[in-house]
Design an enzyme around this catalytic site. Structure first.
Site, mmCIF file in Angstrom:
data_model
loop_
_atom_site.group_PDB
_atom_site.id
_atom_site.type_symbol
_atom_site.label_atom_id
_atom_site.label_comp_id
_atom_site.label_asym_id
_atom_site.label_seq_id
_atom_site.Cartn_x
_atom_site.Cartn_y
_atom_site.Cartn_z
ATOM 1 N N ASN A 1 -11.217 11.664 9.292
ATOM 2 C CA ASN A 1 -10.202 10.737 8.278
ATOM 3 C C ASN A 1 -10.779 9.210 8.378
ATOM 4 O O ASN A 1 -10.234 8.743 9.501
ATOM 5 C CB ASN A 1 -8.755 10.805 8.580
ATOM 6 C CG ASN A 1 -7.927 10.045 7.823
ATOM 7 O OD1 ASN A 1 -8.543 9.265 6.845
ATOM 8 N ND2 ASN A 1 -6.767 10.537 7.740
ATOM 9 N N ALA B 1 -9.310 3.767 5.521
ATOM 10 C CA ALA B 1 -9.750 2.789 4.456
ATOM 11 C C ALA B 1 -11.304 2.818 4.361
ATOM 12 O O ALA B 1 -12.031 2.396 3.249
ATOM 13 C CB ALA B 1 -9.263 1.359 4.742
ATOM 14 N N ARG C 1 -2.417 7.727 -5.613
ATOM 15 C CA ARG C 1 -2.240 6.455 -5.365
ATOM 16 C C ARG C 1 -3.073 5.497 -5.866
ATOM 17 O O ARG C 1 -3.662 5.640 -6.982
ATOM 18 C CB ARG C 1 -2.531 6.300 -3.731
ATOM 19 C CG ARG C 1 -1.723 7.525 -2.868
ATOM 20 C CD ARG C 1 -1.925 7.189 -1.426
ATOM 21 N NE ARG C 1 -1.529 6.036 -0.879
ATOM 22 C CZ ARG C 1 -1.569 5.522 0.330
ATOM 23 N NH1 ARG C 1 -2.486 6.209 1.017
ATOM 24 N NH2 ARG C 1 -1.515 4.396 0.696
ATOM 25 N N HIS D 1 -7.553 13.353 4.301
ATOM 26 C CA HIS D 1 -6.738 12.325 3.866
ATOM 27 C C HIS D 1 -5.320 12.919 4.176
ATOM 28 O O HIS D 1 -4.945 13.982 3.666
ATOM 29 C CB HIS D 1 -6.907 11.915 2.732
ATOM 30 C CG HIS D 1 -8.401 11.207 2.479
ATOM 31 N ND1 HIS D 1 -8.670 10.228 2.886
ATOM 32 C CD2 HIS D 1 -9.485 12.073 2.087
ATOM 33 C CE1 HIS D 1 -10.101 9.992 2.714
ATOM 34 N NE2 HIS D 1 -10.533 11.070 1.982
ATOM 35 N N PRO E 1 -9.433 3.362 10.852
ATOM 36 C CA PRO E 1 -8.613 2.372 10.866
ATOM 37 C C PRO E 1 -7.019 2.797 10.698
ATOM 38 O O PRO E 1 -6.840 3.362 9.536
ATOM 39 C CB PRO E 1 -9.171 1.100 10.018
ATOM 40 C CG PRO E 1 -10.049 1.879 9.159
ATOM 41 C CD PRO E 1 -10.461 3.026 9.837
ATOM 42 N N ASN E 2 -6.201 2.066 11.397
ATOM 43 C CA ASN E 2 -4.781 2.038 11.314
ATOM 44 C C ASN E 2 -4.072 3.349 11.831
ATOM 45 O O ASN E 2 -2.722 3.715 11.769
ATOM 46 C CB ASN E 2 -4.383 1.582 9.783
ATOM 47 C CG ASN E 2 -4.842 0.211 9.632
ATOM 48 O OD1 ASN E 2 -4.562 -0.604 10.423
ATOM 49 N ND2 ASN E 2 -5.564 -0.197 8.685
ATOM 50 N N TYR F 1 2.850 8.412 5.385
ATOM 51 C CA TYR F 1 1.788 9.086 6.581
ATOM 52 C C TYR F 1 2.477 10.209 7.366
ATOM 53 O O TYR F 1 1.984 10.698 8.156
ATOM 54 C CB TYR F 1 1.139 8.123 7.051
ATOM 55 C CG TYR F 1 -0.028 7.444 6.417
ATOM 56 C CD1 TYR F 1 -1.152 7.849 5.957
ATOM 57 C CD2 TYR F 1 0.437 6.056 6.066
ATOM 58 C CE1 TYR F 1 -1.963 7.371 5.106
ATOM 59 C CE2 TYR F 1 -0.396 5.207 5.077
ATOM 60 C CZ TYR F 1 -1.642 6.086 4.782
ATOM 61 O OH TYR F 1 -2.484 5.332 3.835
ATOM 62 N N GLU G 1 -13.378 16.495 5.549
ATOM 63 C CA GLU G 1 -12.791 14.918 5.367
ATOM 64 C C GLU G 1 -11.414 15.316 5.030
ATOM 65 O O GLU G 1 -10.894 16.046 4.337
ATOM 66 C CB GLU G 1 -13.560 14.291 4.119
ATOM 67 C CG GLU G 1 -12.959 13.162 3.689
ATOM 68 C CD GLU G 1 -13.391 12.436 2.529
ATOM 69 O OE1 GLU G 1 -14.361 13.348 1.718
ATOM 70 O OE2 GLU G 1 -13.038 11.457 2.053
ATOM 71 N N ARG H 1 3.573 3.559 10.666
ATOM 72 C CA ARG H 1 3.183 2.863 9.576
ATOM 73 C C ARG H 1 3.501 3.699 8.583
ATOM 74 O O ARG H 1 3.289 4.761 8.473
ATOM 75 C CB ARG H 1 1.966 2.612 9.583
ATOM 76 C CG ARG H 1 0.905 2.805 8.346
ATOM 77 C CD ARG H 1 -0.414 2.490 8.494
ATOM 78 N NE ARG H 1 -1.442 3.511 8.303
ATOM 79 C CZ ARG H 1 -2.371 3.732 7.609
ATOM 80 N NH1 ARG H 1 -2.808 2.792 6.744
ATOM 81 N NH2 ARG H 1 -3.040 4.724 7.704
ATOM 82 N N HIS I 1 -13.234 4.738 1.451
ATOM 83 C CA HIS I 1 -13.493 4.167 0.195
ATOM 84 C C HIS I 1 -14.669 2.821 0.005
ATOM 85 O O HIS I 1 -14.961 2.145 -0.972
ATOM 86 C CB HIS I 1 -12.109 3.328 -0.517
ATOM 87 C CG HIS I 1 -10.882 4.170 -0.218
ATOM 88 N ND1 HIS I 1 -10.949 5.613 -0.545
ATOM 89 C CD2 HIS I 1 -9.791 4.009 0.849
ATOM 90 C CE1 HIS I 1 -9.752 6.094 0.011
ATOM 91 N NE2 HIS I 1 -9.163 5.233 0.731
HETATM 92 C C1 DHK Z 1 -5.673 6.804 5.251
HETATM 93 C C2 DHK Z 1 -5.631 5.444 5.143
HETATM 94 O O1 DHK Z 1 -5.557 4.555 6.021
HETATM 95 C C3 DHK Z 1 -5.912 4.846 3.749
HETATM 96 O O2 DHK Z 1 -6.581 3.631 3.857
HETATM 97 C C4 DHK Z 1 -6.573 5.882 2.793
HETATM 98 C C5 DHK Z 1 -6.028 7.846 4.218
HETATM 99 C C6 DHK Z 1 -5.769 7.292 2.786
HETATM 100 C C7 DHK Z 1 -4.996 9.072 4.367
HETATM 101 O O3 DHK Z 1 -4.221 9.332 3.425
HETATM 102 O O4 DHK Z 1 -5.137 9.544 5.611
HETATM 103 O O5 DHK Z 1 -6.795 5.415 1.533
#
Ligand code: DHK
Length: 146
Positions: A74, A77, A107, A100, A10-11, A23, A98, A18, A80
């Protein structure tokens, strides 16, 4: 050789827009194009997918179980929170890395634990989108040793 699956949660479709201070400025399309080229040069096909939905990610992991050699994930969220994604990965036989983009350990506390890490063969955090490149190199190595 079956393809490597590159799965983003997601996202991550908003990569580049964002919170670029966290990121980065590259888009997901940039990352996927770079990884696809690198995978080809390493002798692998890459299948890229992104979903904002937990069940869709479970479906993709199950697809990889049949059609994939390895997974880079990846989970965003869901890292977690998702036992469902962990269970799906536990039913996958190949190597899993994995990724991130940010250093989740630097964080908020709720980001420090990842369910997926108990299944992952390797975890890369805090290396920006370069983490995906590192994951591909690692998988090419692991798959060549098989
Ligand atoms: C990406 C996200 O969207 C967060 O919810 C994670 C992760 C971290 C990243 O660092 O790529 O906590």
């Amino acid at each position: 050789m079956k393809p490597i699956f590159l799965l983003n949660g997601p996202n991550l479709n908003l990569l580049g827009q964002r919170q670029p201070e966290i990121y980065g400025r590259e888009t997901l399309a940039d990352v996927e194009a770079l990884c696809t080229r690198l995978a080809q040069s390493l002798g692998h096909e890459l299948r890229c997918h992104q979903s904002n939905h937990e069940g869709a990610l479970v479906d993709l992991i199950q697809e990889a179980r049949v059609e994939g050699s390895a997974i880079i994930i990846n989970p965003g969220a869901y890292s977690h929170t998702s036992v469902a994604i962990l269970d799906a990965l536990n039913a996958f036989d190949g190597p899993v890395i994995e990724v991130h983009i940010s250093n989740i350990h630097k964080r908020e506390t709720f980001r420090h634990h990842s369910f997926v890490s108990s299944r992952a063969d390797g975890v890369i955090a805090g290396c920006g989108t370069q983490g995906y490149i590192m994951a591909l190199h690692r998988l090419a190595h692991l798959l060549s040793a098989k």
